[in-house]
Design a protein around this motif. Structure first.
Motif, short mmCIF file in Angstrom:
data_model
loop_
_atom_site.label_atom_id
_atom_site.label_comp_id
_atom_site.label_asym_id
_atom_site.label_seq_id
_atom_site.Cartn_x
_atom_site.Cartn_y
_atom_site.Cartn_z
N THR A 1 0.87 -1.16 0.00
CA THR A 1 0.00 0.00 0.00
C THR A 1 0.91 1.21 0.00
O THR A 1 1.84 1.28 0.79
CB THR A 1 -0.86 0.02 1.28
N VAL B 1 0.52 5.27 0.07
CA VAL B 1 -0.40 6.41 0.08
C VAL B 1 0.13 7.57 -0.74
O VAL B 1 -0.63 8.45 -1.13
CB VAL B 1 -0.73 6.90 1.52
N GLY C 1 -1.30 6.36 -4.01
CA GLY C 1 -2.67 5.85 -3.94
C GLY C 1 -2.76 4.37 -4.29
O GLY C 1 -3.85 3.82 -4.44
N ILE D 1 -5.25 1.97 -2.79
CA ILE D 1 -6.42 2.79 -2.45
C ILE D 1 -7.34 2.93 -3.67
O ILE D 1 -8.56 2.86 -3.56
CB ILE D 1 -5.97 4.17 -1.95
N ASN E 1 -10.23 9.02 4.33
CA ASN E 1 -9.12 8.08 4.15
C ASN E 1 -8.83 7.80 2.67
O ASN E 1 -8.46 6.68 2.32
CB ASN E 1 -9.42 6.77 4.92
N ASN F 1 -6.81 9.08 -0.81
CA ASN F 1 -5.66 9.89 -1.17
C ASN F 1 -4.98 9.21 -2.35
O ASN F 1 -4.55 8.06 -2.23
CB ASN F 1 -4.73 9.94 0.05
#
Ligand code: K7E
Ligand code: CA
Length: 614
Positions: free
Chosen positions: A91, A93, A96, A99, A568, A570
């Motif tokens: 993952t 962030v 992304g 996500i 949450n 992004n």
């Protein structure tokens, strides 16, 4: 702890474990203290400068695996500057990954991984700059990265295996297959239908899995008794191979160390293709499983090598496989032109071995300078040992007395500390150019300012143009690269695009708007710094929302970030790129959607309201 103490400790533990199991050094083998005193004096005669001035570019794209960070990194060589990270099984962030819907579709719920071996696709024995492939030891997958966008574009789950480890693409005539090994033996199948074998390690097996590079699907698996550790393919498209350190089928360390010899297992591709065509397989969990077990088939050849071997690497002239002894202080050199005769039964498998020179304590991986020399990483001694392949073969012919003098050793370089893989520039291709060597050291200890209990690893760069290896630069790395390749810039750079093709993404947005079907809401939005295509969006609590955003900025390097406060969410979108997310609007209130990636003088004003009404 001082490095001396740590090295001693490491050596002691190693000797205890390995020695208890019966063998570390064979007869006629030089002991470490002899080789240390025979060590040539320090300092190289290479001339390369690792410094890359501001505005100047590196000569090589380094592709580093990220270990249990699950990613792949791009490092400029020789500056050793980390230039980019490519999220793969993790993952991230920042981008992304894990996500967005696009990445979730590939990850299928598993956003953790363990990447060890990253290799490029080949045409005729050298890189074509099209793809990278990387293993996931954690969740037993192989990912493909498209080099034009430097993004993961396919992930295949490999059934029937655990410890997906050694990975290597076909080198010739081009990469149609990629092989991946299972380091851990398991029952096959490994589910309730086979519960009778859960406690019966004799019925645990390893797999050498072949993957179709284009389709990213499993072609077949060759089942063997042994475990399958590191992988290599030859330069003729005829053979792939794996090292095995657990031919004992052990489940404890001492069991895995019981035998004096394990194997280099060679897989015959022509015979595998024939067996597939003849239907000689069992389909297990959707994969065609061929029987490569000892005494069951002619698909495999077992070359005995001492003891718990690790890396196997092919010399750039395609002639030799070099197999590192790990618990044996030797490497085994196998002449690949003899494999045909060995498969035909004309010679014994061990007759393919042409040299077994002494290297040092704990040889792990070998790389090449393209001038007839190999360089082997030695974990326990913490050295990179440069040695000459022809001289090792010559000494082997001459006999024990000649061997004892270790005429093959060219140079021994101390590294700091505990090296795993090493890699020279272009060394896994026929264009090995002998410029730079990277030593991926597992332990950095006092080489950097103290950052707490979790220290970085230490990647050391050496100039290898001279007779001697010349260490020139240290570079810390975050958790935890195992392996890397370094590819000439002219192969990669022309293939890499500044922006994606907008309509590669089927949902690319050209006009912003909101569509509603009952509780399903689709928000289509453009982004063009400093404006999102919408000023506000009104939702009802409980709506199931898909937000699709396309970056219309054509300026190179102008990315937009899309973040939804308190939701949450992004992610970042490069020029012309589209990404999407799906979420439930479960919290009523006003939530600012804002750009995270600085884009404009009015970047801070680049925001809009998401109003979730009750
Ligand atoms: Cu030696 Cu996974 Cu290639 Cu680590 S492996 S070092
Ligand atoms: Ca063993």
């Amino acid at each position: 702890m001082s490095d001396k103490k740590t090295n001693k400790l490491n050596r002691r533990t190693f000797l205890k474990i390995a020695g208890a199991a019966g063998l570390v050094t064979g007869a006629g083998v030089m002991m470490p203290k002899d080789i240390l005193s025979a060590r040539p004096e320090k300092g190289g005669n290479g001339k390369l400068n690792f410094e890359v001035a501001p505005g100047q570019l590196d000569d090589y794209y380094g592709f580093w695996s990220g270990g249990h960070s699950g990613e792949v990194r791009i490092v400029g060589v020789p500056s050793m500057r980390e230039i980019h990270r490519i999220p793969v099984f993790n993952t991230d962030v920042g981008s992304g990954w894990g996500i967005t819907n696009e990445s979730k579709k590939l990850l299928r719920g598993k956003a953790a991984g363990d990447t060890h071996h990253v290799h490029g696709s080949y045409v005729d024995g050298t890189y074509d700059g099209k793809w990278l492939f990387v293993n996931d030891k954690l969740n037993n997958r192989v990912a493909r990265i498209r080099i034009d966008y430097m993004e993961t574009d396919a992930i295949v789950d490999v059934p029937n295996i655990q410890g997906a480890h050694g990975l290597f693409p076909q080198r010739y005539p081009k990469t149609e297959w990629v092989v991946v090994n299972s380091e851990f033996q398991t029952p096959v199948p490994n589910d309730e239908s086979n519960a009778k074998n859960f406690n019966n390690p004799q019925e645990y097996y390893g797999m050498h899995t072949i993957i179709d590079a284009e389709r990213m699907a499993v072609v077949c698996q060759v089942m063997v008794d042994e475990n399958c550790d590191l992988a290599a393919t030859d330069y003729k498209g005829k053979y792939s191979m794996c090292t095995s350190y657990n031919s004992e089928k052990g489940v404890t360390i001492s069991e895995m160390l019981a035998a004096d010899f394990d194997y280099l297992i060679v897989y015959n591709w022509e015979r595998i293709k024939k067996a597939l065509a003849a239907g000689k397989y069992k389909t297990i969990n959707g994969a065609k499983v061929l029987d490569g077990r000892k005494g069951h088939s002619d698909l495999t050849l077992r070359i005995p090598v001492p003891k718990n071997p690790h890396g196997v690497n092919i010399s750039p002239d395609g002639r030799y496989a070099v197999c590192c002894g790990k618990v044996s202080p030797t490497v085994t050199v196998v002449e690949l032109s003899r494999l045909d005769d060995a498969f035909a039964g004309k010679i014994k498998p061990e007759d393919c071995i042409v040299a077994q020179p002494y290297i040092g304590l704990g040889p792990l991986h070998t790389t090449f300078d393209g001038r007839g020399n190999a360089i082997t990483s030695v974990f326990i001694d913490s050295t990179n040992v440069k040695w000459n392949i022809d001289k090792a073969i010559q000494a082997e012919k001459e006999g024990e007395e000649a061997k004892k003098k270790n005429p093959h050793i060219v140079d021994v370089l101390d590294i700091h500390y505990q090296v795993g893989h090493i890699m020279a520039t272009m060394a896994e291709t026929k264009e090995a150019d002998g410029q730079w060597l990277v030593s991926l050291n597992k332990i950095s200890k006092d080489r950097y300012i103290n950052v707490g209990p979790l220290k970085p690893e230490n990647d050391q760069l050496s100039d290898i143009t001279g007779e001697k290896l010349r260490h020139v630069h240290d570079s810390p790395t975050y958790i935890e690269p195992h392996d890397c390749i370094m590819v000439r810039r002219d192969i990669i750079e022309p293939k890499v695009k500044h922006r994606v093709e907008m309509f590669d993404h089927p949902l690319a947005v050209t006009k912003s708007g909101v569509e509603r079907k009952g509780k399903d809401v689709t928000i289509k939005m453009t982004a063009n710094a400093p404006l999102f295509g919408l000023q506000e969006v009104k939702l009802k609590k409980g709506d199931k929302v898909t937000l699709i955003v396309t970056n219309h900025d054509e300026i190179v390097d102008l990315s937009n970030g899309v973040a939804i406060s308190n939701y949450n969410i992004n992610f970042v979108i490069g020029p012309y790129q589209t990404k999407s997310v799906t979420f439930t609007a479960d919290k009523p209130g006003v939530f600012w959607i804002y750009c995270t990636n600085f884009c404009h003088a009015l970047h801070l004003e680049m925001r809009m309201r998401l109003i979730v009404e009750v």
